[in-house]
Design a protein around this motif. Structure first.
Motif, PDB file in Angstrom:
ATOM      1  N   ARG A   8      -8.561 -17.525 -39.340  1.00 22.89           N
ATOM      2  CA  ARG A   8      -9.680 -16.625 -39.661  1.00 22.89           C
ATOM      3  C   ARG A   8      -9.873 -16.523 -41.172  1.00 22.89           C
ATOM      4  N   ASN A  11     -11.214 -19.816 -42.616  1.00 19.49           N
ATOM      5  CA  ASN A  11     -12.636 -19.960 -42.270  1.00 19.49           C
ATOM      6  C   ASN A  11     -13.511 -19.012 -43.093  1.00 19.49           C
ATOM      7  N   GLN A  12     -13.026 -17.823 -43.388  1.00 16.55           N
ATOM      8  CA  GLN A  12     -13.792 -16.896 -44.232  1.00 16.55           C
ATOM      9  C   GLN A  12     -13.958 -17.469 -45.637  1.00 16.55           C
ATOM     10  N   THR A  15     -16.497 -20.240 -45.419  1.00 18.04           N
ATOM     11  CA  THR A  15     -17.845 -19.694 -45.260  1.00 18.04           C
ATOM     12  C   THR A  15     -18.405 -19.244 -46.599  1.00 18.04           C
ATOM     13  N   LEU A  56     -10.229 -24.196 -36.952  1.00 20.92           N
ATOM     14  CA  LEU A  56     -10.656 -24.336 -38.340  1.00 20.92           C
ATOM     15  C   LEU A  56     -12.028 -25.010 -38.407  1.00 20.92           C
ATOM     16  N   SER A  57     -12.880 -24.482 -39.266  1.00 20.55           N
ATOM     17  CA  SER A  57     -14.173 -25.121 -39.489  1.00 20.55           C
ATOM     18  C   SER A  57     -13.932 -26.456 -40.201  1.00 20.55           C
ATOM     19  N   ALA A  60     -13.069 -25.772 -43.843  1.00 18.50           N
ATOM     20  CA  ALA A  60     -11.720 -25.196 -43.972  1.00 18.50           C
ATOM     21  C   ALA A  60     -10.663 -26.268 -43.745  1.00 18.50           C
ATOM     22  N   THR A  61     -10.912 -27.150 -42.801  1.00 15.75           N
ATOM     23  CA  THR A  61      -9.977 -28.244 -42.527  1.00 15.75           C
ATOM     24  C   THR A  61      -9.865 -29.165 -43.731  1.00 15.75           C
TER      25      THR A  61
END
Length: 72
Positions: A8, A11-12, A15, A56-57, A60-61
């Protein structure tokens, strides 16, 4: 810390940088992780990546792999 919380948080971060004008967004994610995450968190992130990157987006990955030295 749980893998869910790490995912989380990563990913934040992704984003946030996704909305920035920088060309190398994954590089900015990697820089942020390197600067602000403690080694134990990065180790847990590496464990999560090795078990399949679930949740994971893509940004993010990529940023995670860069900070961990898993990509060029």
């Amino acid at each position: 810390m749980s893998h869910e919380k790490l995912v989380r948080m990563a990913n934040q971060i992704a984003t946030f940088f996704e909305s920035q004008p920088d060309a190398d967004k994954a590089g900015r994610v990697a820089e942020h992780l390197k600067e602000f995450w403690e080694p134990r968190m990065l180790e847990q992130l590496a464990d999560h990546l090795s078990s399949g990157e679930d949740g994971l987006s893509p940004l993010a990955t990529e940023g995670s792999k860069r900070v961990l030295g898993l990509t060029a």
